[in-house]
Design an enzyme around this catalytic site. Structure first.
Site, mmCIF file in Angstrom:
data_model
loop_
_atom_site.group_PDB
_atom_site.id
_atom_site.type_symbol
_atom_site.label_atom_id
_atom_site.label_comp_id
_atom_site.label_asym_id
_atom_site.label_seq_id
_atom_site.Cartn_x
_atom_site.Cartn_y
_atom_site.Cartn_z
ATOM 1 N N ARG A 148 0.818 -1.219 0.000
ATOM 2 C CA ARG A 148 0.000 0.000 0.000
ATOM 3 C C ARG A 148 0.848 1.264 0.000
ATOM 4 N NH1 ARG A 148 -3.417 -1.122 4.976
ATOM 5 N NH2 ARG A 148 -2.377 -3.123 5.143
ATOM 6 N N GLU A 156 0.780 -4.795 13.618
ATOM 7 C CA GLU A 156 -0.425 -4.928 14.449
ATOM 8 C C GLU A 156 -0.976 -6.342 14.403
ATOM 9 O OE1 GLU A 156 -3.782 -2.420 13.458
ATOM 10 O OE2 GLU A 156 -4.680 -2.733 15.425
HETATM 11 O O1 LIG Z 1 2.573 0.228 12.233
HETATM 12 P P1 LIG Z 1 2.475 -1.247 11.970
HETATM 13 O O2 LIG Z 1 1.793 -1.974 13.093
HETATM 14 O O3 LIG Z 1 3.786 -1.849 11.624
HETATM 15 O O4 LIG Z 1 1.497 -1.460 10.709
HETATM 16 C C1 LIG Z 1 1.525 -0.662 9.565
HETATM 17 C C2 LIG Z 1 1.780 -1.475 8.328
HETATM 18 O O5 LIG Z 1 0.770 -2.481 8.146
HETATM 19 C C3 LIG Z 1 0.317 -2.452 6.796
HETATM 20 O O6 LIG Z 1 1.132 -3.211 5.950
HETATM 21 P P2 LIG Z 1 1.012 -4.761 5.612
HETATM 22 O O7 LIG Z 1 2.260 -5.423 6.119
HETATM 23 O O8 LIG Z 1 -0.299 -5.300 6.078
HETATM 24 O O9 LIG Z 1 1.176 -4.791 4.030
HETATM 25 P P3 LIG Z 1 0.362 -4.407 2.715
HETATM 26 O O10 LIG Z 1 0.664 -2.943 2.434
HETATM 27 O O11 LIG Z 1 1.017 -5.282 1.700
HETATM 28 O O12 LIG Z 1 -1.106 -4.651 2.899
HETATM 29 C C4 LIG Z 1 0.439 -0.995 6.432
HETATM 30 O O13 LIG Z 1 0.445 -0.796 5.017
HETATM 31 C C5 LIG Z 1 1.728 -0.595 7.084
HETATM 32 O O14 LIG Z 1 2.855 -0.877 6.268
HETATM 33 N N1 LIG Z 2 -5.751 -1.519 11.597
HETATM 34 C C1 LIG Z 2 -5.125 -1.455 10.403
HETATM 35 N N2 LIG Z 2 -5.803 -1.124 9.295
HETATM 36 C C2 LIG Z 2 -5.166 -1.047 8.092
HETATM 37 N N3 LIG Z 2 -3.863 -1.285 7.933
HETATM 38 C C3 LIG Z 2 -3.155 -1.618 9.012
HETATM 39 N N4 LIG Z 2 -1.851 -1.920 9.173
HETATM 40 C C4 LIG Z 2 -1.638 -2.199 10.474
HETATM 41 N N5 LIG Z 2 -2.771 -2.083 11.187
HETATM 42 C C5 LIG Z 2 -3.740 -1.724 10.286
#
Ligand SMILES: O=P(O)(O)OC[C@H]1O[C@H](OP(=O)(O)OP(=O)(O)O)[C@H](O)[C@@H]1O
Ligand SMILES: Nc1ncnc2[nH]cnc12
Length: 170
Positions: A58, A95
Site C-alpha cells: 500500500r 499490528e
Molecule cells: O505500524 P504497523 O503496526 O507496523 O502497521 C503498519 C503497516 O501495516 C500495513 O502493511 P502490511 O504489512 O499489512 O502490508 P500491505 O501494504 O502489503 O497490505 C500498512 O500498510 C503498514 O505498512
Molecule cells: N488496523 C489497520 N488497518 C489497516 N492497515 C493496518 N496496518 C496495520 N494495522 C492496520
C-alpha cells in the site's frame, strides 16, 4: 474534504479484535485520491529530503505519486524474495503478526536524506524497521509521513525524535 469519510472500517480483519482501516474507497474516488495526494504533497514541502522510500504494497500507491509530484526519486522496500539485487533485510512485528522487508544495499547514497511514506502508522513496527534498513544503507531519515495514524496504538512511542506527519487520525 473530510478524508475519513473515504476510509472504511472492517471489524475483525485480518484477525479478531483488529479494526482494519480500508483505504480502497478513497482510491476508488478520483477526487478524494487526488485531494489526499495534494494535501500530502503540500505537507511534505516543510521537510528537506532527496528520496521517498515506501514499503510494498500500500505504501507504493501513494509513495510513487508523491515522489512524482515533488520531483524526488523513489526507493521500493519489498517483501522477501522480490528484489533482484543484493539486499539487506529485517524481520519485525506489526499490528497483526510478523513480517519481513528488504531493501537493495545500494538503494540510497551515503548521507542522502530520506522521507519514509506509508499508508498506515499502527504500532510503528514497520516504520521503525524502514528507518533501520535505510540507516544500514547509509541514508539519513529526514521524516516520516502517513495517510492514517492509529494514535490508540501509541506508535510514536517507538518513533521518538522523528518528524512524523499524518493526515487522518483515529
Ligand atoms: O505500524 P504497523 O503496526 O507496523 O502497521 C503498519 C503497516 O501495516 C500495513 O502493511 P502490511 O504489512 O499489512 O502490508 P500491505 O501494504 O502489503 O497490505 C500498512 O500498510 C503498514 O505498512
Ligand atoms: N488496523 C489497520 N488497518 C489497516 N492497515 C493496518 N496496518 C496495520 N494495522 C492496520
Amino acid at each position: 474534504m473530510d478524508l475519513k469519510k473515504f476510509i472504511r472500517d472492517i471489524p475483525d480483519f485480518p484477525e479478531k479484535g483488529i479494526i482494519f482501516r480500508d483505504i480502497t474507497p478513497l482510491l476508488k474516488d478520483k477526487n478524494a485520491f487526488q485531494y489526499a495526494i495534494n494535501e500530502m504533497t503540500t505537507a511534505l514541502k516543510s521537510i528537506d529530503f532527496d528520496v521517498i522510500a515506501a514499503p510494498e504494497a500500500r505504501g507504493f500507491i501513494f509513495g510513487g505519486a508523491l515522489a512524482y509530484n515533488l520531483g524526488k526519486s523513489f526507493v521500493p522496500i519489498r517483501k522477501p524474495g522480490k528484489l533482484p539485487y543484493k539486499t539487506l533485510s529485517e524481520k519485525y512485528q506489526l499490528e497483526y503478526g510478523t513480517a519481513e522487508l528488504e531493501i537493495h544495499e545500494d538503494a540510497i547514497n551515503e548521507g542522502e536524506k530520506v522521507l519514509i511514506f506509508d499508508d498506515v502508522l499502527a504500532t510503528g513496527g514497520t516504520a521503525k524497521t524502514l528507518k533501520s534498513l535505510i540507516e544500514k544503507t547509509g541514508g539519513i531519515v529526514a521524516g516520516m509521513a502517513f495517510l492514517i495514524e492509529l494514535t490508540y496504538l501509541n506508535p510514536r512511542k517507538l518513533l521518538k525524535d522523528e518528524k512524523v506527519i499524518s493526515l487522518i487520525t483515529y
